[in-house]
Design a protein around this motif. Structure first.
Motif, PDB file in Angstrom:
ATOM      1  N   LEU A  25      42.639  43.696  41.665  1.00  0.00           N
ATOM      2  CA  LEU A  25      43.042  42.310  41.402  1.00  0.00           C
ATOM      3  C   LEU A  25      42.104  41.316  42.080  1.00  0.00           C
ATOM      4  CD1 LEU A  25      46.916  42.654  41.743  1.00  0.00           C
ATOM      5  CD2 LEU A  25      45.553  42.679  39.650  1.00  0.00           C
ATOM      6  N   GLU A  26      41.723  41.607  43.310  1.00  0.00           N
ATOM      7  CA  GLU A  26      40.815  40.715  44.037  1.00  0.00           C
ATOM      8  C   GLU A  26      39.436  40.694  43.387  1.00  0.00           C
ATOM      9  OE1 GLU A  26      41.089  42.042  48.107  1.00  0.00           O
ATOM     10  OE2 GLU A  26      42.819  40.746  48.516  1.00  0.00           O
ATOM     11  N   GLY A  27      38.993  41.845  42.875  1.00  0.00           N
ATOM     12  CA  GLY A  27      37.705  41.908  42.197  1.00  0.00           C
ATOM     13  C   GLY A  27      37.697  41.097  40.907  1.00  0.00           C
ATOM     14  N   ASN A  29      39.700  38.612  40.215  1.00  0.00           N
ATOM     15  CA  ASN A  29      39.806  37.199  40.598  1.00  0.00           C
ATOM     16  C   ASN A  29      38.472  36.641  41.097  1.00  0.00           C
ATOM     17  OD1 ASN A  29      40.736  35.214  43.211  1.00  0.00           O
ATOM     18  ND2 ASN A  29      41.571  34.765  41.203  1.00  0.00           N
ATOM     19  N   GLU A  30      37.747  37.466  41.814  1.00  0.00           N
ATOM     20  CA  GLU A  30      36.418  37.053  42.313  1.00  0.00           C
ATOM     21  C   GLU A  30      35.500  36.703  41.134  1.00  0.00           C
ATOM     22  OE1 GLU A  30      32.621  39.350  44.244  1.00  0.00           O
ATOM     23  OE2 GLU A  30      34.599  39.955  44.972  1.00  0.00           O
ATOM     24  N   GLU A  31      35.556  37.532  40.092  1.00  0.00           N
ATOM     25  CA  GLU A  31      34.743  37.254  38.906  1.00  0.00           C
ATOM     26  C   GLU A  31      35.261  36.033  38.148  1.00  0.00           C
ATOM     27  OE1 GLU A  31      31.855  38.573  38.116  1.00  0.00           O
ATOM     28  OE2 GLU A  31      32.001  39.781  39.932  1.00  0.00           O
ATOM     29  N   ASP A  32      36.586  35.909  38.044  1.00  0.00           N
ATOM     30  CA  ASP A  32      37.173  34.782  37.307  1.00  0.00           C
ATOM     31  C   ASP A  32      36.782  33.433  37.910  1.00  0.00           C
ATOM     32  OD1 ASP A  32      38.370  36.360  35.407  1.00  0.00           O
ATOM     33  OD2 ASP A  32      40.367  36.317  36.314  1.00  0.00           O
ATOM     34  N   GLN A  33      36.582  33.401  39.222  1.00  0.00           N
ATOM     35  CA  GLN A  33      36.228  32.140  39.868  1.00  0.00           C
ATOM     36  C   GLN A  33      34.856  31.627  39.419  1.00  0.00           C
ATOM     37  OE1 GLN A  33      37.134  31.879  44.139  1.00  0.00           O
ATOM     38  NE2 GLN A  33      38.590  33.552  43.856  1.00  0.00           N
ATOM     39  N   LYS A  34      34.070  32.488  38.820  1.00  0.00           N
ATOM     40  CA  LYS A  34      32.742  32.076  38.342  1.00  0.00           C
ATOM     41  C   LYS A  34      32.832  31.353  36.995  1.00  0.00           C
ATOM     42  CE  LYS A  34      30.677  36.130  40.590  1.00  0.00           C
ATOM     43  NZ  LYS A  34      29.981  37.417  40.376  1.00  0.00           N
ATOM     44  N   VAL A  35      33.974  31.498  36.319  1.00  0.00           N
ATOM     45  CA  VAL A  35      34.078  30.991  34.947  1.00  0.00           C
ATOM     46  C   VAL A  35      34.058  29.462  34.901  1.00  0.00           C
ATOM     47  CG1 VAL A  35      35.453  30.968  32.836  1.00  0.00           C
ATOM     48  CG2 VAL A  35      35.324  33.052  34.211  1.00  0.00           C
TER      49      VAL A  35
END
Length: 275
Positions: A25-27, A29-35
């Motif tokens: 989940l954290e991984g 979310n980490e990627e989603d923050q780049k969107v």
């Protein structure tokens, strides 16, 4: 410049099956923050497209979204939300997906590989020069979408595109290409994830800003929304009450009589002016 398919690059995260639920989940979310950052960089192109759509729609033009798979589904989703949100007829923003409505729930084999079908569908909708065609494809290589844009542009129709690879074949076909470079997906090649999230954000931005420019929002409120359930009737009643300074029950009667917040407020004010 050679075309680089970032959407197919290996994930920055590996051995996913060995990670705990929290780590997964954290991984993600980490990627989603780049969107949101990638979408922010595309705002000048989104602005360019919206400012050309608005005058066309004021003349009766429509928006057509073209996509396959996730991209097609997101276009249909955004189009389907315009009537209830803004009280517009369902004929003004239209989502077309390779393989037709069956493809909304099930994969349709080879549908996206047909270069001619997208344009054929637009012709069936009597596409004309007041309309806008927006092709959506994370890879920027979907033949169904590329063919539709190529033909639309050749016929003098405004074309835009949304993709996640720089300098893609799709971008080359669009008059206004929007590229949001979100990087490799958490699961390699799974463009339903970051690319899909970014596409949804951009589609929201396009239609919401267009509808506001067309006068479908007042202040910050959906004064033209359809009253399709109790929650929306209650929200509309409170809007009428706030706008006119009336009691809740009187506001509700007005709202249900006229069918929208805007019509109820306008009718009440016209009546007051005539007295």
């Amino acid at each position: 410049m050679s075309f680089i398919k970032i959407t197919e690059h290996p994930s920055l995260h590996d051995n996913l099956e060995k990670k705990s639920v929290r780590e997964l989940l954290e991984g993600i979310n980490e990627e989603d923050q780049k969107v949101a950052i990638a979408v922010q960089k595309a705002i000048p192109q989104i602005e360019k497209l919206v400012t050309q759509i608005v005058p066309r729609m004021k003349q009766g033009g429509r928006i057509f979204y073209m996509g396959a798979g996730t991209s097609g589904r997101l276009g249909v989703l955004d189009a389907s939300e315009i009537p209830p949100t803004f009280g517009m007829p369902p004929t003004l923003v239209i989502g077309l997906i390779a393989g037709g409505d069956t493809a909304l729930r099930n994969p349709v084999e080879n549908a996206e590989d047909n270069m001619e079908r997208g344009w054929e569908e637009l012709v069936e909708h009597q596409i004309n020069e007041k309309d806008t065609v927006i092709g959506i494809a994370a890879s920027g290589t979907t033949p169904y979408v590329i063919g539709a844009l190529r033909n639309a542009r050749a016929h003098g129709i405004l074309t835009g595109s949304i993709s996640s690879n720089p300098d893609s074949p799709l971008s080359a076909e669009a008059e206004v290409p929007i590229e949001m470079i979100v990087g490799p997906e958490f699961v390699t090649g799974s463009s339903r994830m970051k690319s899909g999230t970014g596409q949804k954000m951009i589609l929201n931005m396009i239609t919401t800003s267009v509808m506001i420019q067309l006068g479908r929002v007042k202040g910050n409120k959906m004064v033209n929304m359809q009253l399709s359930n109790k929650k929306l009737v209650d929200r509309g009643t409170r809007m009428v009450s706030e706008e006119l300074g009336l009691e809740y029950e009187q506001s509700k009667r007005l709202l249900l009589m006229y069918g929208s917040v805007k019509k109820a407020v306008d009718a009440y004010r016209a009546q007051q002016n005539n007295e």
